[in-house]
Scaffold this active site. Structure first.
Site, PDB file in Angstrom:
ATOM      1  N   ALA A   1      24.409  82.806  64.259  1.00 23.33           N
ATOM      2  CA  ALA A   1      25.251  82.554  63.089  1.00 23.33           C
ATOM      3  C   ALA A   1      24.951  81.175  62.499  1.00 23.33           C
ATOM      4  CB  ALA A   1      26.728  82.666  63.463  1.00 23.33           C
ATOM      5  N   TYR A   2      24.817  80.177  63.359  1.00 20.51           N
ATOM      6  CA  TYR A   2      24.500  78.825  62.906  1.00 20.51           C
ATOM      7  C   TYR A   2      23.167  78.815  62.167  1.00 20.51           C
ATOM      8  CZ  TYR A   2      23.723  73.755  63.280  1.00 20.51           C
ATOM      9  OH  TYR A   2      23.501  72.429  63.004  1.00 20.51           O
TER      10      TYR A   2
END
Length: 262
Positions: free
Chosen positions: A166-167
């Site tokens: 996600a990052y």
């Protein structure tokens, strides 16, 4: 418009400029605050934790710099706009901005990322930079007229990122926003670039190390320079991109990774 960089002896890279920095309470943001002040900028520092902001602000002032701070959560649209407007209220203008603030989520494969964590990293790491860039462009346009913005990305945005999916996805999207903004606002004399740090000794990577013991050493092993970066080294790259020395650089995502992606 005069496009010749100012290289007068004795002037700092950011002399005469008003700079806004997010995530300025610690790590790369705090290092940027110290450096930008040394290079002649007047600062407004933004982050969520007032105690950290106050400490960095006082440190800059004690060293002879000009700084103030404002509490700002990048997930709060109204707060983001108010923080940028505060810089103009304080100093009458905005010239440059370093959008460094970000949130971290626990590492792990994509199917183990909690939806709340995904939503949070989206709100802070992608929607936040979009909101703050929009506000910064408006402030620069209305005051200084021309200027520069640097977004803090990550080498983890430049390829697969299975430990932080996600990052990495949000940072890759920030790269796209950076490039789009460079094309959109370049004709006005507003440059937009990004830095993509590799392994850097910040609180974020120390938290990641706790979840993945041995991480820092693994990153070093894949870095030709054989070490982690100091936060100040990332700040140096951002300062150059914001300065008139980089007057013909826009739309770049500058790797500051010790060669890790080569």
């Amino acid at each position: 418009m005069n496009t010749t960089p100012n290289t007068s002896a004795g002037l700092g890279l950011l002399a005469g400029k008003v700079a806004f920095i997010t995530g300025a309470g610690r790590g790369i943001g705090a290092a940027a605050a110290r450096l930008f002040a040394q290079e002649g900028a007047r600062l407004l520092l933004a982050a969520r934790t007032e105690a950290q902001l106050k400490a960095v602000t006082e440190e800059v002032r004690a060293a002879g710099g000009t700084a103030d701070h404002v509490v700002c959560d990048l997930a709060d649209p109204a707060g983001v706009r108010a923080a940028v407007e505060r810089a103009v209220d304080l100093y009458g203008r905005l010239d440059v901005a370093f959008n460094n603030g970000a949130a971290f989520v626990p590492p792990g494969p994509m199917d183990q990322v909690a939806q709340d964590d995904f939503d949070h990293v989206y709100a802070v790491n992608l929607r936040g930079p979009w909101l703050v860039m929009v506000a910064e462009v408006a402030a620069i346009r209305a005051t200084a007229g021309t200027g520069a913005i640097v977004n803090n990305s990550s080498v983890g945005s430049l390829g697969a990122n299975p430990e932080l999916p996600a990052y990495g996805a949000m940072k890759r999207a920030v790269n796209s926003l950076t490039e789009s903004a460079a094309v959109t606002y370049g004709p006005e004399g507003i440059r937009v670039n990004a830095v993509a740090p590799g392994g850097t000794l910040t609180e974020m990577i120390r938290t990641w190390e706790q979840d993945s013991p041995g991480l820092v050493e693994r990153l070093k092993a894949h870095t030709p320079l054989g070490r982690s970066a100091d936060p100040g080294e990332i700040a140096q790259a951002a300062a150059w991109l914001l300065s008139d020395r980089a007057s013909f650089v826009t739309g770049a995502v500058l790797r500051v990774d010790g060669g890790a992606r080569l």
